[in-house]
Design a protein around this motif. Structure first.
Motif, PDB file in Angstrom:
ATOM      1  N   PRO A 101      88.437  14.751  77.052  1.00  0.00           N
ATOM      2  CA  PRO A 101      88.595  13.447  77.709  1.00  0.00           C
ATOM      3  C   PRO A 101      87.723  12.336  77.132  1.00  0.00           C
ATOM      4  N   LEU A 102      86.707  12.687  76.349  1.00  0.00           N
ATOM      5  CA  LEU A 102      85.915  11.657  75.683  1.00  0.00           C
ATOM      6  C   LEU A 102      86.753  10.856  74.697  1.00  0.00           C
ATOM      7  N   ALA A 103      87.914  11.395  74.323  1.00  0.00           N
ATOM      8  CA  ALA A 103      88.797  10.705  73.391  1.00  0.00           C
ATOM      9  C   ALA A 103      89.712   9.702  74.080  1.00  0.00           C
ATOM     10  N   ASP A 104      89.607   9.597  75.401  1.00  0.00           N
ATOM     11  CA  ASP A 104      90.469   8.656  76.118  1.00  0.00           C
ATOM     12  C   ASP A 104      90.138   7.226  75.693  1.00  0.00           C
ATOM     13  N   GLY A 105      91.115   6.363  75.793  1.00  0.00           N
ATOM     14  CA  GLY A 105      90.933   4.975  75.415  1.00  0.00           C
ATOM     15  C   GLY A 105      92.232   4.218  75.561  1.00  0.00           C
ATOM     16  N   ASP A 106      92.345   3.107  74.841  1.00  0.00           N
ATOM     17  CA  ASP A 106      93.580   2.319  74.875  1.00  0.00           C
ATOM     18  C   ASP A 106      94.599   2.813  73.853  1.00  0.00           C
TER      19      ASP A 106
ATOM     20  N   SER B 220      96.451  15.317  80.306  1.00  0.00           N
ATOM     21  CA  SER B 220      95.851  14.593  81.424  1.00  0.00           C
ATOM     22  C   SER B 220      95.197  13.279  81.011  1.00  0.00           C
ATOM     23  N   LEU B 221      95.057  13.049  79.724  1.00  0.00           N
ATOM     24  CA  LEU B 221      94.413  11.818  79.263  1.00  0.00           C
ATOM     25  C   LEU B 221      95.233  10.599  79.673  1.00  0.00           C
ATOM     26  N   GLU B 222      94.551   9.549  80.111  1.00  0.00           N
ATOM     27  CA  GLU B 222      95.242   8.322  80.503  1.00  0.00           C
ATOM     28  C   GLU B 222      96.016   7.724  79.338  1.00  0.00           C
TER      29      GLU B 222
END
Length: 319
Positions: free
Chosen positions: A245-250, A275-277
């Protein structure tokens, strides 16, 4: 840990050889390095090396940053170790016709280097190590060039071959090109959070950090900074499954270094990835193999195309 040794460099073989004393004429098509200011002492990644005279027969240990810098400076090497077959697009035409030996195994063939009878060896850090430097230096004066910093790599190579003035020109040209690309970015891209992952079949996942070529391109374009390096001198951070999840972003770029090393399908199938946004929002971009290698590979020949491609990806995403 994925490192310059494991992904792009491999390990240098430890086999002792000495150079032959016989001199050989510069082959047709070779471009001699500029004269003047020799002998000189060149500072590099593993210390200092005395270069007694303007080199006439330059050999590169790999087809990495040292080869890119040398070719960009207008010096044609006698030969180099070739890891990539075919050569990557950014160096392919410039290196056409230069002799090579296969280096896909990551094991340096010191005997082959000696056959070329160089008066200068340029070897990228990671192949050149404290252990292997005496083996290279027994063949010719050896300069260990930076893997993580294309500017420093260019300066080291330029100092070794007497092309400092051209290096300064190249630095100015690249900076101007990158500045122009940044000026053309849409306002919506300012501060955009771009991340980049690469996954391997063994389940390991790596996140490109701010020291990677992609991280530098992001900073130049005014995007949000990539994560800081976990390890000095490395372009990627190892992620455990729970830290994906640290890779989540825009925007999330998925890099692919080739079918034999691509674990992207397994990553995409995992619950934590789904599950990543950014995944749920449709912000995932699959990057082609050559572009993936270039985003990881820092050189004077890749900095501008890396910045341009990232700009194109981001611009398409915000419009």
């Amino acid at each position: 840990m994925l490192s310059r040794r494991s992904l792009l460099l491999g390990s240098a073989a430890l086999a002792g050889l000495t150079a032959c004393g016989e001199q050989r004429a510069t082959p047709p098509g070779a471009v001699a390095a500029a004269a003047g200011g020799f002998p000189r002492t060149v500072r590099h990644e593993l210390g200092e090396t005395e270069v007694p005279a303007a080199p006439q027969r330059v050999v590169c240990g790999t087809d990495g940053g040292e080869l890119c810098s040398l070719l960009a400076l207008g010096v044609r090497p006698v030969g180099f170790g070739q890891r990539n077959d075919p050569l990557r697009p950014w160096v392919r035409d410039l290196a056409a016709g230069v002799e090579t030996y296969p280096l896909a195994s990551g094991e340096t063939n010191f005997e082959r280097l000696a056959v070329w009878q160089p008066d200068l060896l340029l070897v990228q850090d990671g192949f050149a190590t404290d252990e292997s430097m005496p083996l290279y230096s027994a063949i010719a004066p050896t300069v260990a060039t930076s893997f993580i910093d294309w500017r420093e790599n260019l300066r080291q190579v330029a100092a070794a071959v007497g092309r400092e003035e051209r290096a300064q020109e190249l630095l100015g040209e690249r900076d101007a090109a990158v500045a122009a690309l940044a000026a053309g970015m849409p306002a919506e891209a300012r501060g955009l959070r771009v991340q980049a992952l690469t996954a391997f079949p063994d389940g390991s996942v790596y996140l490109l950090n701010s020291d990677s070529p992609l991280g530098k391109a992001a900073a130049a374009l005014g995007l949000a900074p990539l994560p800081a390096p976990d390890t000095a001198g490395e372009a990627v951070n190892l992620l455990s499954a729970e830290n994906v999840p640290l890779a989540d972003g825009d925007l999330l770029l998925l890099l692919n270094f080739g079918p034999e090393t691509d674990g992207t399908p397994e990553l995409k199938a995992s619950d934590v990835f789904r599950s990543l946004e950014v995944v749920r929002a449709g912000g995932v971009v699959d990057v082609r193999e050559d572009d993936s290698h270039r985003f990881y590979f820092d050189s004077v020949l890749t900095v501008e195309p890396n910045t341009r491609l990232l700009g194109e990806i981001v611009t398409a995403a915000v419009r």
